[in-house]
Motif scaffolding. Sequence first.
Motif, PDB file in Angstrom:
ATOM      1  N   ASP A 186       0.709  -1.327   0.089  1.00 22.41           N
ATOM      2  CA  ASP A 186      -0.074  -0.025   0.029  1.00 22.41           C
ATOM      3  C   ASP A 186       0.796   1.376  -0.106  1.00 22.41           C
ATOM      4  N   GLY A 187       2.096   1.211   0.613  1.00 21.57           N
ATOM      5  CA  GLY A 187       2.974   2.283   0.446  1.00 21.57           C
ATOM      6  C   GLY A 187       4.414   1.770   0.325  1.00 21.57           C
ATOM      7  N   TYR A 188       5.236   2.575  -0.399  1.00 17.06           N
ATOM      8  CA  TYR A 188       6.576   2.716  -0.566  1.00 17.06           C
ATOM      9  C   TYR A 188       7.459   3.603   0.019  1.00 17.06           C
ATOM     10  N   ALA A 189       8.620   3.323   0.466  1.00 16.70           N
ATOM     11  CA  ALA A 189       9.463   4.663   1.157  1.00 16.70           C
ATOM     12  C   ALA A 189      10.725   4.301   1.112  1.00 16.70           C
ATOM     13  N   LEU A 190      11.698   5.086   0.409  1.00 13.92           N
ATOM     14  CA  LEU A 190      13.281   5.046   0.487  1.00 13.92           C
ATOM     15  C   LEU A 190      13.691   5.803   1.701  1.00 13.92           C
ATOM     16  N   TRP A 191      14.252   5.298   2.690  1.00 10.31           N
ATOM     17  CA  TRP A 191      15.114   6.278   3.825  1.00 10.31           C
ATOM     18  C   TRP A 191      16.536   6.168   3.768  1.00 10.31           C
ATOM     19  N   ARG A 192      16.966   7.600   4.073  1.00  6.47           N
ATOM     20  CA  ARG A 192      18.260   7.643   4.227  1.00  6.47           C
ATOM     21  C   ARG A 192      18.645   8.237   5.501  1.00  6.47           C
ATOM     22  N   VAL A 193      19.843   7.910   5.952  1.00  2.00           N
ATOM     23  CA  VAL A 193      20.474   8.489   7.339  1.00  2.00           C
ATOM     24  C   VAL A 193      21.587   9.358   6.993  1.00  2.00           C
ATOM     25  N   ASN A 194      21.637  10.448   8.003  1.00  6.91           N
ATOM     26  CA  ASN A 194      22.888  11.126   8.049  1.00  6.91           C
ATOM     27  C   ASN A 194      23.813  10.790   9.142  1.00  6.91           C
ATOM     28  N   ALA A 195      24.986  11.344   9.368  1.00  2.00           N
ATOM     29  CA  ALA A 195      25.936  11.283  10.164  1.00  2.00           C
ATOM     30  C   ALA A 195      25.453  11.448  11.633  1.00  2.00           C
ATOM     31  N   SER A 196      24.514  12.159  11.859  1.00  2.00           N
ATOM     32  CA  SER A 196      23.831  12.538  13.147  1.00  2.00           C
ATOM     33  C   SER A 196      22.875  11.461  13.521  1.00  2.00           C
ATOM     34  N   GLY A 197      22.689  10.704  12.668  1.00  2.00           N
ATOM     35  CA  GLY A 197      21.638   9.622  13.171  1.00  2.00           C
ATOM     36  C   GLY A 197      20.166   9.929  12.601  1.00  2.00           C
ATOM     37  N   GLU A 198      19.757  11.151  11.643  1.00  2.00           N
ATOM     38  CA  GLU A 198      18.455  11.674  11.532  1.00  2.00           C
ATOM     39  C   GLU A 198      18.136  10.647  10.150  1.00  2.00           C
TER      40      GLU A 198
ATOM     41  N   ASP B 254       1.820  13.044   2.820  1.00  2.00           N
ATOM     42  CA  ASP B 254       2.833  14.131   3.102  1.00  2.00           C
ATOM     43  C   ASP B 254       3.386  14.167   4.563  1.00  2.00           C
ATOM     44  N   ALA B 255       2.501  14.171   5.443  1.00  2.00           N
ATOM     45  CA  ALA B 255       2.780  14.270   6.905  1.00  2.00           C
ATOM     46  C   ALA B 255       3.782  13.122   7.197  1.00  2.00           C
ATOM     47  N   PHE B 256       3.310  11.967   6.874  1.00  2.00           N
ATOM     48  CA  PHE B 256       4.155  10.811   6.926  1.00  2.00           C
ATOM     49  C   PHE B 256       5.687  11.020   6.398  1.00  2.00           C
ATOM     50  N   ALA B 257       5.586  11.339   5.146  1.00  2.00           N
ATOM     51  CA  ALA B 257       6.988  11.448   4.356  1.00  2.00           C
ATOM     52  C   ALA B 257       7.816  12.502   4.931  1.00  2.00           C
ATOM     53  N   SER B 258       7.287  13.391   5.405  1.00  2.00           N
ATOM     54  CA  SER B 258       8.166  14.635   6.138  1.00  2.00           C
ATOM     55  C   SER B 258       8.650  14.468   7.566  1.00  2.00           C
ATOM     56  N   ARG B 259       8.290  13.165   8.191  1.00  2.00           N
ATOM     57  CA  ARG B 259       9.093  12.776   9.516  1.00  2.00           C
ATOM     58  C   ARG B 259      10.341  12.839   9.417  1.00  2.00           C
ATOM     59  N   ILE B 260      10.908  13.025  10.734  1.00  2.00           N
ATOM     60  CA  ILE B 260      12.326  12.867  10.765  1.00  2.00           C
ATOM     61  C   ILE B 260      12.492  12.102  11.964  1.00  2.00           C
ATOM     62  N   PHE B 261      13.194  11.026  11.878  1.00  2.00           N
ATOM     63  CA  PHE B 261      13.187   9.808  12.875  1.00  2.00           C
ATOM     64  C   PHE B 261      14.701   9.834  13.274  1.00  2.00           C
ATOM     65  N   ARG B 262      14.988   9.974  14.592  1.00  2.00           N
ATOM     66  CA  ARG B 262      16.339  10.197  15.070  1.00  2.00           C
ATOM     67  C   ARG B 262      16.385   8.910  15.891  1.00  2.00           C
TER      68      ARG B 262
ATOM     69  N   ARG C 186       0.331   4.486  13.484  1.00  2.00           N
ATOM     70  CA  ARG C 186      -1.384   4.414  13.796  1.00  2.00           C
ATOM     71  C   ARG C 186      -1.800   5.529  13.021  1.00  2.00           C
ATOM     72  N   GLU C 187      -1.534   6.790  12.895  1.00  2.00           N
ATOM     73  CA  GLU C 187      -2.159   7.795  12.093  1.00  2.00           C
ATOM     74  C   GLU C 187      -2.090   7.612  10.734  1.00  2.00           C
ATOM     75  N   GLU C 188      -0.900   6.893  10.043  1.00  2.00           N
ATOM     76  CA  GLU C 188      -0.980   6.641   8.492  1.00  2.00           C
ATOM     77  C   GLU C 188      -1.937   5.481   8.481  1.00  2.00           C
ATOM     78  N   GLY C 189      -2.320   4.411   9.388  1.00  2.00           N
ATOM     79  CA  GLY C 189      -2.929   3.606   9.353  1.00  2.00           C
ATOM     80  C   GLY C 189      -2.213   2.237   8.812  1.00  2.00           C
ATOM     81  N   ILE C 190      -0.995   2.147   9.171  1.00  2.00           N
ATOM     82  CA  ILE C 190      -0.153   1.081   8.988  1.00  2.00           C
ATOM     83  C   ILE C 190      -0.219  -0.123   9.903  1.00  2.00           C
ATOM     84  N   SER C 191      -0.470  -1.285   9.421  1.00  2.00           N
ATOM     85  CA  SER C 191      -0.358  -2.342  10.291  1.00  2.00           C
ATOM     86  C   SER C 191       0.891  -3.334  10.358  1.00  2.00           C
ATOM     87  N   SER C 192       1.232  -3.547   8.935  1.00  2.00           N
ATOM     88  CA  SER C 192       2.574  -4.545   8.768  1.00  2.00           C
ATOM     89  C   SER C 192       3.548  -3.621   7.861  1.00  2.00           C
ATOM     90  N   MET C 193       4.505  -4.265   7.848  1.00  2.00           N
ATOM     91  CA  MET C 193       5.776  -3.788   6.851  1.00  2.00           C
ATOM     92  C   MET C 193       6.915  -4.700   6.758  1.00  2.00           C
TER      93      MET C 193
END
Length: 286
Positions: A127-139, A150-158, A197-204
């Motif tokens: 249902d959804g596809y994403a390519l994630w990259r991380v920088n040297a700071s762990g973001e 767009d809200a999910f795609a703009s999230r920053i995970f540290r 939960r906000e995105e409605g994702i159950s499995s990945m």
Amino acid sequence: TAAEATGQSIHLIIPSDRKHEEADVLQRVRAGERVPPFDTVRLRRDGSPIDVALTVSPVRDRDGRVVGASKIARDISEQKRIEHELREVQQRLMGLATAAASLVGSPNVDAVLSAAIDVARDVFRADGYALWRVNASGEWRIVRSFGVSDAFASRIFRVSSERTGQPSPSRVPFAEPFVCEDVSSAPMLQDMRDAYREEGISSMIVFPLAIRGDRSGTMVFYSHRPCRYNESDIRVGTALTNLVAASITTAELHEEQRLAREAADHARQRAAFLAEAGTRVGEALD
């Protein structure tokens, strides 16, 4: 059970669209003909279908007359499942091989990222596809996506080194695909549960990307419904992400070489300009 089946018509376990098979088999048995083993479908007690290999033999009396038929039905559902998965893997890998040119042939990183999502949609159902990259700071940031908000795609995970157990926070803490059939119960995902939960994702399912020899990215496939990932999904996803990682590595190296050449050309032009300017200044002073 024997008590439930004895005395009942054999149609008790034959699907309605297969009843013609039984008439043909019995006709051949009555004629004394041999019925070669064949694959078909029968019904379980609860009415669900089951793939079987059927062997039918005539039963004869002392005078050689056909007085009945003996049948053996062997459960081949697991065999059929494996055959189906192998065919599916072959088809999906052929699709990946056909689309590989759009990844490998581009020297541009942005074009590779976009092509990676397009190819993923062709060979992996999600249902959804994403390519994630991380920088040297762990973001961690999504650099390309499809099927997510767009809200999910703009999230920053540290992440931190303490969380991952890795010496560097910019490294994926697992080398094999991370299968998560329930995102709400995986300890590794606790910081992202609200987002899921906000995105409605159950499995990945998450595949690490070894870019330039370092696991500094992931390719993730999301499902809105609980999903069980099979061996076919893992094989195809692994092949895809290996190709994507290699293509990103090649494109980044090409970009660095281009920038280095441009910098060298600029330095040569600057040196030539300064040399010419020095000559002209000297002539003017003379």
